[in-house]
Design a protein around this motif. Structure first.
Motif, PDB file in Angstrom:
ATOM      1  N   ILE A   8       1.081  -0.906  -0.108  1.00  0.00           N
ATOM      2  CA  ILE A   8       0.256  -0.113   0.094  1.00  0.00           C
ATOM      3  C   ILE A   8       0.534   1.624  -0.185  1.00  0.00           C
ATOM      4  N   SER A   9       0.282   2.583  -0.458  1.00  0.00           N
ATOM      5  CA  SER A   9       0.619   3.877  -0.486  1.00  0.00           C
ATOM      6  C   SER A   9      -0.371   4.566   0.717  1.00  0.00           C
ATOM      7  N   GLY A  10      -0.952   4.295   0.736  1.00  0.00           N
ATOM      8  CA  GLY A  10      -2.084   5.536   0.906  1.00  0.00           C
ATOM      9  C   GLY A  10      -3.412   4.806   2.594  1.00  0.00           C
ATOM     10  N   SER A  11      -4.213   5.297   1.955  1.00  0.00           N
ATOM     11  CA  SER A  11      -6.054   4.912   2.569  1.00  0.00           C
ATOM     12  C   SER A  11      -5.708   3.434   3.206  1.00  0.00           C
ATOM     13  N   GLY A  12      -5.804   2.476   2.486  1.00  0.00           N
ATOM     14  CA  GLY A  12      -5.941   1.084   2.708  1.00  0.00           C
ATOM     15  C   GLY A  12      -7.219   0.593   2.595  1.00  0.00           C
ATOM     16  N   SER A  13      -8.449   1.135   1.645  1.00  0.00           N
ATOM     17  CA  SER A  13      -9.316   0.912   2.341  1.00  0.00           C
ATOM     18  C   SER A  13      -9.408  -0.061   1.459  1.00  0.00           C
ATOM     19  N   ASN A  14      -9.027  -0.514  -0.094  1.00  0.00           N
ATOM     20  CA  ASN A  14      -8.685  -2.001  -0.735  1.00  0.00           C
ATOM     21  C   ASN A  14      -8.443  -3.043   0.380  1.00  0.00           C
ATOM     22  N   LEU A  15      -6.925  -2.848   1.329  1.00  0.00           N
ATOM     23  CA  LEU A  15      -6.832  -3.480   2.371  1.00  0.00           C
ATOM     24  C   LEU A  15      -8.173  -3.903   3.466  1.00  0.00           C
ATOM     25  N   GLN A  16      -8.810  -3.337   3.808  1.00  0.00           N
ATOM     26  CA  GLN A  16      -9.339  -3.528   4.780  1.00  0.00           C
ATOM     27  C   GLN A  16     -10.780  -3.811   4.124  1.00  0.00           C
ATOM     28  N   ALA A  17     -11.108  -4.145   2.895  1.00  0.00           N
ATOM     29  CA  ALA A  17     -11.997  -4.854   1.853  1.00  0.00           C
ATOM     30  C   ALA A  17     -11.377  -6.287   2.018  1.00  0.00           C
ATOM     31  N   PHE A  18     -10.193  -6.711   2.319  1.00  0.00           N
ATOM     32  CA  PHE A  18      -9.951  -7.800   2.183  1.00  0.00           C
ATOM     33  C   PHE A  18      -9.970  -8.265   3.638  1.00  0.00           C
ATOM     34  N   ILE A  19      -9.546  -7.521   4.214  1.00  0.00           N
ATOM     35  CA  ILE A  19      -9.521  -7.817   5.847  1.00  0.00           C
ATOM     36  C   ILE A  19     -10.471  -8.955   6.006  1.00  0.00           C
ATOM     37  N   LYS A  20     -11.826  -7.875   5.538  1.00  0.00           N
ATOM     38  CA  LYS A  20     -13.174  -7.730   6.509  1.00  0.00           C
ATOM     39  C   LYS A  20     -13.603  -9.294   5.405  1.00  0.00           C
ATOM     40  N   GLU A  23     -11.894 -12.129   7.508  1.00  0.00           N
ATOM     41  CA  GLU A  23     -12.548 -11.852   8.683  1.00  0.00           C
ATOM     42  C   GLU A  23     -13.865 -12.787   8.512  1.00  0.00           C
ATOM     43  N   THR A  24     -14.972 -12.688   7.686  1.00  0.00           N
ATOM     44  CA  THR A  24     -16.259 -13.535   7.291  1.00  0.00           C
ATOM     45  C   THR A  24     -16.652 -14.639   7.215  1.00  0.00           C
ATOM     46  N   GLY A  25     -14.904 -14.650   6.283  1.00  0.00           N
ATOM     47  CA  GLY A  25     -15.149 -16.393   6.157  1.00  0.00           C
ATOM     48  C   GLY A  25     -15.181 -17.065   4.488  1.00  0.00           C
ATOM     49  N   ARG A  26     -15.515 -15.375   3.918  1.00  0.00           N
ATOM     50  CA  ARG A  26     -15.667 -15.455   1.896  1.00  0.00           C
ATOM     51  C   ARG A  26     -14.664 -15.749   1.754  1.00  0.00           C
ATOM     52  N   LEU A  27     -13.408 -14.873   2.517  1.00  0.00           N
ATOM     53  CA  LEU A  27     -11.248 -15.174   1.549  1.00  0.00           C
ATOM     54  C   LEU A  27     -10.905 -16.084   2.292  1.00  0.00           C
ATOM     55  N   LYS A  28     -10.513 -17.083   1.783  1.00  0.00           N
ATOM     56  CA  LYS A  28      -9.586 -18.280   2.501  1.00  0.00           C
ATOM     57  C   LYS A  28      -8.458 -18.115   2.561  1.00  0.00           C
ATOM     58  N   ALA A  29      -7.655 -16.887   2.950  1.00  0.00           N
ATOM     59  CA  ALA A  29      -6.247 -16.693   3.171  1.00  0.00           C
ATOM     60  C   ALA A  29      -5.806 -15.868   4.760  1.00  0.00           C
ATOM     61  N   ARG A  30      -5.066 -15.538   4.881  1.00  0.00           N
ATOM     62  CA  ARG A  30      -3.824 -15.217   5.242  1.00  0.00           C
ATOM     63  C   ARG A  30      -2.945 -14.096   5.039  1.00  0.00           C
ATOM     64  N   ILE A  31      -3.266 -12.373   5.480  1.00  0.00           N
ATOM     65  CA  ILE A  31      -2.400 -11.599   4.841  1.00  0.00           C
ATOM     66  C   ILE A  31      -0.810 -11.885   6.072  1.00  0.00           C
ATOM     67  N   ALA A  32      -0.055 -12.261   5.537  1.00  0.00           N
ATOM     68  CA  ALA A  32       1.193 -12.317   5.972  1.00  0.00           C
ATOM     69  C   ALA A  32       1.968 -11.246   6.420  1.00  0.00           C
ATOM     70  N   ALA A  33       1.293 -10.344   5.512  1.00  0.00           N
ATOM     71  CA  ALA A  33       2.404  -8.556   5.904  1.00  0.00           C
ATOM     72  C   ALA A  33       1.346  -7.421   5.101  1.00  0.00           C
ATOM     73  N   VAL A  34       1.341  -6.253   5.064  1.00  0.00           N
ATOM     74  CA  VAL A  34       1.591  -5.547   4.745  1.00  0.00           C
ATOM     75  C   VAL A  34       3.051  -4.148   4.773  1.00  0.00           C
ATOM     76  N   ILE A  35       3.098  -3.534   3.373  1.00  0.00           N
ATOM     77  CA  ILE A  35       4.076  -3.312   3.588  1.00  0.00           C
ATOM     78  C   ILE A  35       3.925  -2.075   2.745  1.00  0.00           C
ATOM     79  N   SER A  36       4.483  -0.643   2.942  1.00  0.00           N
ATOM     80  CA  SER A  36       4.086   0.284   2.718  1.00  0.00           C
ATOM     81  C   SER A  36       4.891   1.008   2.367  1.00  0.00           C
ATOM     82  N   ASN A  37       5.094   2.175   1.306  1.00  0.00           N
ATOM     83  CA  ASN A  37       6.105   3.006   0.900  1.00  0.00           C
ATOM     84  C   ASN A  37       6.406   4.592   2.143  1.00  0.00           C
ATOM     85  N   ARG A  38       5.322   4.599   2.561  1.00  0.00           N
ATOM     86  CA  ARG A  38       4.825   5.760   2.686  1.00  0.00           C
ATOM     87  C   ARG A  38       4.214   5.467   4.427  1.00  0.00           C
TER      88      ARG A  38
END
Ligand code: GAR
Length: 210
Positions: A8-20, A23-38
């Motif tokens: 990411i570089s900014g607000s991370g609203s798309n990141l939030q959509a993945f997290i959601k 969390e709701t079980g729709r996406l069966k994956a794990r976010i190991a890390a979030v890396i930002s240049n800012r």
């Protein structure tokens, strides 16, 4: 679980959509890390709030793109991700970096690609007086915003629109289509084959229209 690293570089609203979606079980994956240049990116807060490890690689500390990308690549690879997800990551990536993640790196771009590659897409659409705009999710290839497009969502451009109202309408679509595409990928349904996006083994000769 399939492992994602989100850049990411900014607000991370798309990141939030993945997290959601996770969390709701729709996406069966794990976010190991979030890396930002800012360091100031609000998405780092969203990640921390969700208990996801974060890191910062400031492009300002490097005198060329190759060195920045090498450090970024080493940080990403430490997590051995199945997929690298660019979610509002506003740096141009070098060909070596892109090739290293060929077929396992996605980007979301706020235009109906191949129209309006690059930055300030909403502004340019408004300046051109277009009545249609949209967003694309694509595999990343060395050509900027030029990789095979998987899905697009269209939105109307209204006479009353400003850059921000248009951005808001676009983002609503982003938060639907991007988790969907990541879900296809982690389920093994979406692949890059001979530089073409394929879903369930069928080449997407045209982007899916959401
Ligand atoms: C999104 O609208 C995305 O399409 C755009 O940045 C925004 C990030 O929002 N990406 C690009 O312009 C890539 N060139 P977010 O940080 O809230 O997810």
């Amino acid at each position: 679980l399939p492992t994602l690293v989100v850049l990411i570089s900014g607000s991370g609203s798309n990141l939030q959509a993945f997290i959601k979606a996770i969390e709701t079980g729709r996406l069966k994956a794990r976010i190991a890390a979030v890396i930002s240049n800012r360091a100031e990116a609000y998405g780092l807060r969203r990640a921390a709030d969700a208990g996801i490890p974060t890191d910062i690689v400031s492009h300002r500390l490097f005198d060329n793109r190759e060195n920045f990308d090498q450090v970024l690549q080493d940080k990403i690879d430490a997590f051995q991700p199945d997929l690298v997800v660019l979610a509002g990551f506003m740096r141009i990536l070098t060909p070596n970096f892109v090739r290293h993640y060929e077929g396992r790196m996605l980007n979301i771009h706020p235009s109906l690609l191949p129209l309006y590659k690059g930055i300030h897409t909403h502004r340019r659409v408004l300046e051109d007086g277009g009545n249609e705009h949209g967003v694309s999710v694509h595999f990343v290839s060395p050509e900027l915003d030029g990789g095979p497009v998987i899905i697009q969502a269209k939105v109307p451009v209204l006479p009353s629109d400003s850059e921000s109202s248009l951005a808001e309408r676009i983002q609503e679509q982003e938060h639907v289509i991007y988790p969907q595409v990541v879900k296809w990928f982690v389920e093994g349904r979406l692949k890059l084959v001979n530089n073409q996006a394929t879903l369930d083994g069928n080449a997407l000769t045209r982007p899916i229209q959401h």
